[in-house]
Design a protein around this motif. Structure first.
Motif, PDB file in Angstrom:
ATOM      1  N   UNK A 408       0.845  -1.187   0.000  1.00  0.00           N
ATOM      2  CA  UNK A 408       0.000   0.000   0.000  1.00  0.00           C
ATOM      3  C   UNK A 408       0.879   1.234   0.000  1.00  0.00           C
ATOM      4  N   UNK A 409       0.284   2.432   0.003  1.00  0.00           N
ATOM      5  CA  UNK A 409       1.102   3.651   0.075  1.00  0.00           C
ATOM      6  C   UNK A 409       1.984   3.615   1.318  1.00  0.00           C
ATOM      7  N   UNK A 410       3.279   3.829   1.144  1.00  0.00           N
ATOM      8  CA  UNK A 410       4.181   3.705   2.280  1.00  0.00           C
ATOM      9  C   UNK A 410       4.216   2.280   2.797  1.00  0.00           C
ATOM     10  N   UNK A 411       4.471   1.321   1.909  1.00  0.00           N
ATOM     11  CA  UNK A 411       4.497  -0.088   2.312  1.00  0.00           C
ATOM     12  C   UNK A 411       5.390  -0.284   3.527  1.00  0.00           C
ATOM     13  N   UNK A 412       4.962  -1.168   4.445  1.00  0.00           N
ATOM     14  CA  UNK A 412       5.725  -1.459   5.653  1.00  0.00           C
ATOM     15  C   UNK A 412       6.455  -2.781   5.501  1.00  0.00           C
ATOM     16  N   UNK A 413       7.719  -2.790   5.871  1.00  0.00           N
ATOM     17  CA  UNK A 413       8.518  -4.012   5.896  1.00  0.00           C
ATOM     18  C   UNK A 413       8.890  -4.265   7.345  1.00  0.00           C
ATOM     19  N   UNK A 414       8.468  -5.416   7.882  1.00  0.00           N
ATOM     20  CA  UNK A 414       8.608  -5.701   9.304  1.00  0.00           C
ATOM     21  C   UNK A 414       9.170  -7.103   9.479  1.00  0.00           C
ATOM     22  N   UNK A 415      10.157  -7.235  10.368  1.00  0.00           N
ATOM     23  CA  UNK A 415      10.701  -8.568  10.634  1.00  0.00           C
ATOM     24  C   UNK A 415      10.645  -8.947  12.105  1.00  0.00           C
ATOM     25  N   UNK A 416       9.821  -8.255  12.871  1.00  0.00           N
ATOM     26  CA  UNK A 416       9.697  -8.547  14.290  1.00  0.00           C
ATOM     27  C   UNK A 416      10.555  -7.668  15.168  1.00  0.00           C
ATOM     28  N   UNK A 417      11.626  -7.119  14.616  1.00  0.00           N
ATOM     29  CA  UNK A 417      12.522  -6.248  15.374  1.00  0.00           C
ATOM     30  C   UNK A 417      12.571  -4.840  14.798  1.00  0.00           C
ATOM     31  N   UNK A 418      12.430  -4.758  13.484  1.00  0.00           N
ATOM     32  CA  UNK A 418      12.608  -3.479  12.792  1.00  0.00           C
ATOM     33  C   UNK A 418      11.415  -3.207  11.885  1.00  0.00           C
ATOM     34  N   UNK A 419      11.225  -1.927  11.585  1.00  0.00           N
ATOM     35  CA  UNK A 419      10.198  -1.496  10.639  1.00  0.00           C
ATOM     36  C   UNK A 419      10.842  -0.554   9.640  1.00  0.00           C
ATOM     37  N   UNK A 420      10.663  -0.819   8.365  1.00  0.00           N
ATOM     38  CA  UNK A 420      11.033   0.126   7.321  1.00  0.00           C
ATOM     39  C   UNK A 420       9.774   0.614   6.626  1.00  0.00           C
ATOM     40  N   UNK A 421       9.726   1.887   6.328  1.00  0.00           N
ATOM     41  CA  UNK A 421       8.611   2.468   5.579  1.00  0.00           C
ATOM     42  C   UNK A 421       9.130   2.869   4.208  1.00  0.00           C
ATOM     43  N   UNK A 422       8.492   2.373   3.171  1.00  0.00           N
ATOM     44  CA  UNK A 422       8.939   2.679   1.810  1.00  0.00           C
ATOM     45  C   UNK A 422       8.494   4.076   1.402  1.00  0.00           C
ATOM     46  N   UNK A 423       9.368   4.771   0.663  1.00  0.00           N
ATOM     47  CA  UNK A 423       9.035   6.134   0.243  1.00  0.00           C
ATOM     48  C   UNK A 423       8.901   6.284  -1.277  1.00  0.00           C
ATOM     49  N   UNK A 424       8.907   5.177  -2.033  1.00  0.00           N
ATOM     50  CA  UNK A 424       8.716   5.276  -3.483  1.00  0.00           C
ATOM     51  C   UNK A 424       7.321   4.801  -3.867  1.00  0.00           C
TER      52      UNK A 424
END
Length: 492
Positions: A408-424
């Motif tokens: 979705x807009x600003x896709x979230x990538x999560x591995x249980x410890x960290x969160x990345x928010x996509x900006x493209x």
């Protein structure tokens, strides 16, 4: 005065509560005060308004420090002889502390507040939301909804102060009738709830004014949420030595394409090739074999009827993709069961996710790439609020012991410890097959040696960036396959 703003956003984000908790101490550690921060915020807002050549501005104010920022802006507009109208949506007597002092300064400068009814039917070239800030949660009061509704169709440039009113800066939840900004100027640090889902759209163009206390705030605060930029992400791309050969660049097997559904698995497979995987095999329904192979002869396409026919292919694969065009019939379930026993890395998408949702079993070596509807099925809760994106992604990662890409807009990538928010990415991506292309990109990166978290983060970014480049020819009518040449160019 340190009231400058920047388009160059930092690569970390915080819960809104974290900003609120530490801002006063960060100010003190920087040799300043909250009162001075409010003046700096007003200055940054004024510089932005002046750069937009605003002549006639309407400012909505609330009852907290966000209103104080608005009154500081209003005072500066008065001094610059900009025609400013302040509409107080709460009684100004409710303002306390620095916000109350900002209101008094505005009044002593000759300003006055007006009721909403006196603003209606007037023309403004800028409308400013200074109603709620970092502390907002829940629903907007009816008076605020009415005010925003009166100007919803206005063509005026709309500016949100810190966070658009109605947006929760921690959770990304969006209240009905929230302020829909063209530009948001946020203060001190990025708030994670502004960067994903519908909240990101409501923020419009996002700018930051750190008010001169960024380092002091960072020293006091903690976050596991990143907002990585292009320079860092490009550094993750696989490096290929001059003497490389195909077997060193990974072998991906894609399993999908049930009877009559050849397109999705073909898109995923070609995306995998374009990302740089050395070898790409496809296991599909026998009826689809010729269709998937046609025109892309670099693919090794196998018509598979029985699960045992997959064994040899699985033995050769470094990475498996399961789901694009798979279906949920008997053939699909057999293919899924065979892949579920694979001991290597897996990207699970589409009907692979829907079949996984029937078992709720962990998948330790998988990357799961659900959109919102698939995420709700995986969690067994079809009533979940789609705005609760952080909660959903973290719950999925925990329940399935997997790396999660919540699309979705600003896709979230999560591995249980960290969160990345996509900006493209861009709105042109609302097109069939986009998710299949993403699955192929991520698998291609995995095959070339990236970790699950790196492959998911970089893959989502490349996917969105390729779409942005393809959309230069027009947002409407863009096809998923239009991304292929751009993916190759980005990979280098």
């Amino acid at each position: 005065m340190q009231g400058q703003y920047t388009h160059n956003l930092p690569q970390i984000a915080y819960c809104a509560q974290e900003v609120k908790l530490h801002e006063e101490q960060a100010a003190l550690n920087s040799g300043t005060t909250l009162s001075e921060l409010m003046q700096r915020a007003g200055h940054a807002l004024f510089e932005l308004v002046r750069n937009k050549a605003v002549k006639n501005i309407l400012i909505f104010t609330g009852k907290g420090n966000n209103a104080g920022d608005g009154f500081m802006l209003a005072k500066r507009c008065l001094h610059a002889q900009i025609n400013v109208t302040v509409c107080a949506l709460f009684e100004p007597s409710l303002l306390k502390g620095d916000a109350g002092e900002a209101y008094q300064l505005f009044c002593r400068s000759g300003g006055r507040v007006v009721a909403l009814r006196s603003c209606i039917d007037r023309d403004f070239d800028a409308i400013v939301d200074a109603v709620f800030g970092t502390g907002f949660r829940g629903e907007l009061p009816d008076s605020v909804k009415e005010a925003f509704g009166q100007f919803k169709s206005s063509k005026a440039w709309k500016l949100a102060v810190d966070i658009p009113s109605g947006v929760n800066g921690s959770t990304a939840e969006v209240a009905p009738d929230s302020f829909d900004a063209d530009t948001t100027l946020t203060f001190i640090a990025l708030k994670q709830g502004m960067l994903t889902g519908s909240a990101a759209s409501l923020c419009g163009e996002l700018l930051l004014a750190d008010l001169g206390i960024a380092q002091a705030f960072e020293d006091l605060s903690h976050t596991n949420c990143c907002y990585p930029g292009g320079k860092y992400l490009h550094s993750l791309k696989p490096k290929r030595s001059p003497d490389s050969y195909k077997n060193q660049c990974g072998h991906v097997l894609l399993v999908g394409g049930g009877k009559g559904m050849a397109g999705a698995i073909r898109l995923a497979a070609e995306a995998c090739l374009r990302t740089g995987a050395g070898l790409v095999s496809v296991a599909t329904h026998p009826d689809n074999q010729a269709t998937v192979l046609n025109g892309r002869y670099e693919l090794m396409v196998h018509g598979i009827s029985l699960p045992k026919e997959l064994d040899a292919l699985l033995d050769k694969a470094d990475v498996v993709v399961i789901g694009p065009g798979l279906g949920q019939d008997a053939w699909a379930k057999k293919m899924y069961a065979a892949v579920k026993n694979f001991k290597g890395l897996v990207v699970c998408d589409a009907d692979g996710l829907n079949l996984l949702a029937q078992s709720h079993l962990p998948w330790h070596r998988a990357i799961l790439t659900p959109h919102f509807g698939e995420a709700r099925r995986l969690l067994g809760n079809t009533t979940l609020n789609m705005s609760k994106r952080f909660e959903m992604a973290e719950q999925l990662s925990k329940e399935y012991a997997a790396c999660i890409v919540l699309k979705g807009p600003g896709s979230l990538i999560v591995d249980g410890k960290r969160i990345n928010i996509n900006r493209s990415g861009c709105s042109a991506m609302a097109s069939a097959g986009m998710g299949d292309v993403l699955s192929g990109i991520i698998a291609g990166l995995l095959a070339q040696g990236l970790s699950r978290y790196e492959a998911a983060t970089l893959g989502v970014y490349i996917h969105g960036l390729a779409a942005e480049q393809a959309a230069r020819d027009g947002h409407l009518g863009m096809l998923a396959s239009d991304l292929f040449d751009h993916i190759r160019g980005i990979m280098g």
